[in-house]
Design a protein around this motif. Structure first.
Motif, PDB file in Angstrom:
ATOM      1  N   ILE A 160       0.797  -1.283  -0.032  1.00  0.00           N
ATOM      2  CA  ILE A 160      -0.069  -0.049  -0.091  1.00  0.00           C
ATOM      3  C   ILE A 160       0.812   1.110  -0.051  1.00  0.00           C
ATOM      4  O   ILE A 160       1.846   1.250   0.858  1.00  0.00           O
ATOM      5  CB  ILE A 160      -0.882   0.181   1.088  1.00  0.00           C
ATOM      6  CG1 ILE A 160      -2.035  -1.345   1.156  1.00  0.00           C
ATOM      7  CG2 ILE A 160      -1.583   1.210   1.276  1.00  0.00           C
ATOM      8  CD1 ILE A 160      -2.650  -1.466   2.362  1.00  0.00           C
ATOM      9  N   ARG A 161       0.542   2.321  -0.784  1.00  0.00           N
ATOM     10  CA  ARG A 161       1.478   3.102  -1.069  1.00  0.00           C
ATOM     11  C   ARG A 161       1.031   4.595  -0.417  1.00  0.00           C
ATOM     12  O   ARG A 161      -0.081   4.848   0.038  1.00  0.00           O
ATOM     13  CB  ARG A 161       1.703   3.830  -2.457  1.00  0.00           C
ATOM     14  CG  ARG A 161       2.020   2.869  -3.399  1.00  0.00           C
ATOM     15  CD  ARG A 161       2.117   3.199  -5.012  1.00  0.00           C
ATOM     16  NE  ARG A 161       0.837   3.681  -5.375  1.00  0.00           N
ATOM     17  CZ  ARG A 161       0.407   4.348  -6.568  1.00  0.00           C
ATOM     18  NH1 ARG A 161       1.454   4.760  -6.947  1.00  0.00           N
ATOM     19  NH2 ARG A 161      -0.639   4.715  -6.836  1.00  0.00           N
ATOM     20  N   PHE A 162       2.200   5.259   0.277  1.00  0.00           N
ATOM     21  CA  PHE A 162       1.882   6.339   1.056  1.00  0.00           C
ATOM     22  C   PHE A 162       2.665   7.486   0.392  1.00  0.00           C
ATOM     23  O   PHE A 162       3.584   7.370  -0.126  1.00  0.00           O
ATOM     24  CB  PHE A 162       2.195   6.421   2.436  1.00  0.00           C
ATOM     25  CG  PHE A 162       1.174   5.470   3.187  1.00  0.00           C
ATOM     26  CD1 PHE A 162       0.345   6.039   3.906  1.00  0.00           C
ATOM     27  CD2 PHE A 162       1.354   3.905   3.113  1.00  0.00           C
ATOM     28  CE1 PHE A 162      -0.604   5.028   4.508  1.00  0.00           C
ATOM     29  CE2 PHE A 162       0.453   3.100   3.932  1.00  0.00           C
ATOM     30  CZ  PHE A 162      -0.616   3.904   4.794  1.00  0.00           C
ATOM     31  N   ARG A 163       2.351   9.001   0.655  1.00  0.00           N
ATOM     32  CA  ARG A 163       3.174  10.041  -0.161  1.00  0.00           C
ATOM     33  C   ARG A 163       4.348  10.474   0.642  1.00  0.00           C
ATOM     34  O   ARG A 163       4.127  10.398   2.224  1.00  0.00           O
ATOM     35  CB  ARG A 163       2.213  11.132  -0.410  1.00  0.00           C
ATOM     36  CG  ARG A 163       0.944  10.852  -1.097  1.00  0.00           C
ATOM     37  CD  ARG A 163       0.247  12.273  -1.639  1.00  0.00           C
ATOM     38  NE  ARG A 163      -1.107  11.831  -2.143  1.00  0.00           N
ATOM     39  CZ  ARG A 163      -2.274  11.941  -1.513  1.00  0.00           C
ATOM     40  NH1 ARG A 163      -2.245  12.414  -0.028  1.00  0.00           N
ATOM     41  NH2 ARG A 163      -3.395  11.682  -1.965  1.00  0.00           N
ATOM     42  N   HIS A 164       5.371  10.706   0.361  1.00  0.00           N
ATOM     43  CA  HIS A 164       6.549  11.446   0.946  1.00  0.00           C
ATOM     44  C   HIS A 164       5.852  12.952   1.500  1.00  0.00           C
ATOM     45  O   HIS A 164       5.330  13.481   0.876  1.00  0.00           O
ATOM     46  CB  HIS A 164       7.532  11.542  -0.003  1.00  0.00           C
ATOM     47  CG  HIS A 164       8.844  12.101   0.705  1.00  0.00           C
ATOM     48  ND1 HIS A 164       9.079  13.189   1.154  1.00  0.00           N
ATOM     49  CD2 HIS A 164       9.880  11.151   1.121  1.00  0.00           C
ATOM     50  CE1 HIS A 164      10.281  13.174   1.802  1.00  0.00           C
ATOM     51  NE2 HIS A 164      10.886  12.242   1.896  1.00  0.00           N
ATOM     52  N   PRO A 165       6.336  13.236   2.694  1.00  0.00           N
ATOM     53  CA  PRO A 165       6.079  14.506   3.180  1.00  0.00           C
ATOM     54  C   PRO A 165       6.132  15.802   2.471  1.00  0.00           C
ATOM     55  O   PRO A 165       5.383  16.619   2.547  1.00  0.00           O
ATOM     56  CB  PRO A 165       6.657  14.584   4.515  1.00  0.00           C
ATOM     57  CG  PRO A 165       7.138  13.183   5.012  1.00  0.00           C
ATOM     58  CD  PRO A 165       7.251  12.519   3.400  1.00  0.00           C
ATOM     59  N   PHE A 166       7.375  15.936   1.738  1.00  0.00           N
ATOM     60  CA  PHE A 166       7.577  17.084   1.054  1.00  0.00           C
ATOM     61  C   PHE A 166       8.054  16.897  -0.275  1.00  0.00           C
ATOM     62  O   PHE A 166       8.292  17.766  -1.012  1.00  0.00           O
ATOM     63  CB  PHE A 166       8.151  17.980   1.723  1.00  0.00           C
ATOM     64  CG  PHE A 166       9.709  17.433   2.374  1.00  0.00           C
ATOM     65  CD1 PHE A 166      10.610  16.958   1.550  1.00  0.00           C
ATOM     66  CD2 PHE A 166       9.562  17.312   3.780  1.00  0.00           C
ATOM     67  CE1 PHE A 166      11.724  16.608   2.311  1.00  0.00           C
ATOM     68  CE2 PHE A 166      10.869  16.742   4.427  1.00  0.00           C
ATOM     69  CZ  PHE A 166      11.783  16.356   3.540  1.00  0.00           C
ATOM     70  N   TYR A 167       8.171  15.451  -0.828  1.00  0.00           N
ATOM     71  CA  TYR A 167       8.719  15.565  -2.390  1.00  0.00           C
ATOM     72  C   TYR A 167       7.369  14.689  -3.087  1.00  0.00           C
ATOM     73  O   TYR A 167       6.582  14.021  -2.585  1.00  0.00           O
ATOM     74  CB  TYR A 167       9.793  14.612  -2.377  1.00  0.00           C
ATOM     75  CG  TYR A 167      11.150  15.340  -1.694  1.00  0.00           C
ATOM     76  CD1 TYR A 167      11.470  16.566  -2.154  1.00  0.00           C
ATOM     77  CD2 TYR A 167      12.124  14.833  -1.228  1.00  0.00           C
ATOM     78  CE1 TYR A 167      12.528  17.272  -1.626  1.00  0.00           C
ATOM     79  CE2 TYR A 167      13.510  15.147  -0.671  1.00  0.00           C
ATOM     80  CZ  TYR A 167      13.382  16.650  -0.994  1.00  0.00           C
ATOM     81  OH  TYR A 167      14.535  17.218  -0.479  1.00  0.00           O
TER      82      TYR A 167
END
Length: 586
Positions: A300-307
């Motif tokens: 399951i994918r999550f987003r990098h905080p600032f990239y």
């Protein structure tokens, strides 16, 4: 006056009463040197079977210490014993003359940024000086060897041979370039071995960071929900904020239970065991609305905080719940476990992000932090996380951290490009180095007990030694079973019923005979071969060398008191050969 000394019956010897080793030892060494003892032994051993001790060379840096002394003296005993056993046992000492400690010493003495050719010249001179000092000390220890012709790794002939061997490996297609995480020192500008790492207390920034979910539908399905009613994030905890720009994955343990916690504004994914401590640390109140095992969260994918990139969830057994959130952020370029985990999921070397240069500075084109030294960039990274709303907690902690033993500065794990020799890599002709090595082992005259697929061969006898039958080896009782067995092997009594002459002559039956017919008959069974695994220690119970001086009187049935020769040992990992005399007193 009575001369009481004359009344004493003392043995008369030529040995002095006082050893006087500080004076005697130099005289002995001088005599060995005057008669050229090492050369004489080579002449005597000419034509005998060879016994060659391939000695790992000491490093040409600093005075010898107790480790050097123990190493060299024990090896000298082995070489001398093999010489006495009838082998031609030469010993050629050598030194390792390459490496960072020598370069560091030269830099300390003459300064950094020297021309490369001058640095090499000074390193050679320093190594040669250290070799002469160590050689004199080894000779003083009495170690016998070809000290006039030692081998040195810095000899031009050796270096040329290494280059030729490397060229053959390259031509065969065995050499390839890859990545490997290593301990890296910014001051040394090089990788460090584990022995060059020491630990000191260090103050670090500990942060809890939220990664927003990208695959919201998959996350809801993993927790058994139709959908997610609120924004959801997974939370990691780390003491290395400088690795966040290199994050490429998130690790969870496949067998841990993870909870989806409703904190009001958003949902947080945390290890169930740590939910209470995490909420307390964040100053939030929350309620668990769903649970699932870690293996359900895979990929399951999550987003990098600032990239603008994603961090998928990978399963990893090294994840713990002793501290943090039960989720580990993975930067494969800056952690051993992270590197192995990402490689396991098929990440190629070219895909691994390594923005930190060898001097500890981020590459210039890294957004937000390019050109900054990583330790100084930590506050800026924490500030950026707070700015984008991903920072849940920030605090400073004091913990043990790895440091360089020379510069006393903090180290990092860093995946560096290195050259490797692939033992299993198939060459152009269809062969591999491993297969070639195994073929060479199988063709040797002596195959060791650990040879792959080969039985132990202990049939190579030295000249002058008598090969004894088991019955002549002295009585032996098994006291420990083979590895993996829980109960102790029975200590059998006499293997045969005879006494008198056989006993008086000290000829006792051996380990093999002790497990034969009489024991089987006493138990009421048929005579059979014992198929017990042979790897067990033995205790020589009734051997003259092991017996107490208080022997039983003549005619007494009481056995002499004996001491175990292997009482505190444990089963060996391989067969250990014993050489024993065939008669008492020899």
């Amino acid at each position: 006056m009575t001369d009481y000394k004359a009344t004493l019956n003392l043995p008369s010897t030529a040995f002095p009463m006082k050893a006087g080793l500080p004076q005697r030892e130099p005289e002995i060494l001088q005599r060995w040197n005057s008669i050229d003892l090492y050369r004489k032994l080579r002449q005597i051993g000419e034509g005998r079977p060879k016994f060659v001790l391939h000695d790992g060379p000491p490093y040409a840096n600093g005075n010898i210490h107790i480790g050097h002394a123990v190493n060299k003296v024990i090896k000298d005993m082995i070489v001398r014993s093999r010489t006495l056993a009838g082998f031609d046992a030469p010993y050629v000492p050598g030194w390792d003359c390459h490496g960072l400690p020598i370069e560091h010493k030269v830099e300390t003495t003459f300064g950094k940024n020297q021309p490369a050719d001058l640095t090499r010249e000074r390193c050679r001179a320093y190594a040669a000086e250290q070799i002469e000092g160590q050689k004199a000390d080894f000779i003083r220890l009495g170690v016998l060897g070809d000290w006039d012709n030692p081998y040195k790794t810095m000899d031009f002939a050796n270096e040329a041979g290494e280059i030729r061997a490397l060229a053959k490996l390259v031509e065969g297609g065995f050499v390839f370039k890859g990545l490997k995480p290593v301990n890296w020192c910014f001051d040394c500008g090089s990788a460090l071995a584990e022995a060059e790492v020491e630990y000191q207390d260090k103050k670090s920034d500990a942060i809890d960071v939220a990664f927003e979910v990208e695959d919201a539908d998959k996350l809801a399905a993993a927790f058994g929900l139709p959908n997610l009613a609120k924004p959801a994030s997974i939370v990691i905890w780390t003491t290395t904020p400088w690795t966040i720009p290199a994050n490429q994955a998130l690790n969870v343990h496949p067998e841990f239970v993870y909870a989806l916690v409703d904190t009001g504004e958003r949902l947080l994914v945390l290890a169930e065991e740590l939910v209470e401590s995490c909420l307390q640390r964040y100053g939030l109140a929350g309620e668990i609305i769903a649970r699932c095992e870690g293996k359900v969260l895979e990929l399951i994918r999550f987003r990098h905080p600032f990239y603008e990139r994603f961090a998928p969830i990978y399963l990893a057994d090294y994840v713990e719940t002793g501290a943090g959130t039960g989720i580990v952020h993975s930067a494969p370029a800056y952690g051993e476990d992270d590197f192995r985990s990402c490689k396991h999921y098929g990440m190629e070397n070219d895909d691994i992000l390594g923005p930190v240069q060898s001097n500890g500075v981020y590459v210039s084109d890294l957004p937000f932090f390019g050109g900054q030294f990583i330790w100084k960039a930590n506050p800026a990274i924490v500030e950026k996380l707070a700015e984008v709303g991903a920072l849940l907690k920030h605090e400073s902690i004091q913990h043990s951290y790895m440091h360089c033993w020379r510069h006393k500065t903090p180290l990092i794990y860093r995946a560096t490009a290195q050259w490797f020799v692939g033992m299993d890599k198939v060459a152009h002709d269809g062969s591999s180095l491993r297969r070639r090595a195994l073929d060479a082992i199988e063709q040797t005259e002596f195959v060791p007990a650990w040879g792959p697929g080969a039985p132990a061969r202990h049939d190579r006898r030295a000249p002058g030694l008598v090969h004894l039958a088991p019955a002549h080896l002295g009585r032996a009782d098994p006291v420990l079973p083979a590895q993996g067995k829980r109960r102790a092997a029975p200590a059998y009594r006499r293997a045969d019923g005879s006494r008198g002459a056989a006993c008086g002559a000290g000829r006792y039956r051996g380990l093999v005979e002790a497990r034969r017919s009489r024991v089987a008959r006493r138990r009421g069974g048929a005579v059979r071969e014992d198929h017990r695994h042979p790897r067990c220690l033995v205790r020589f119970r009734h051997h003259p060398l092991a017996c107490d001086a208080r022997l039983a009187p003549h005619g007494s049935r009481k056995r002499p008191a004996c001491r175990s020769l292997s009482g505190r040992l444990r089963p060996a990992s391989r067969l250990v050969p014993f050489i024993a005399a065939d008669r008492r007193g020899h």
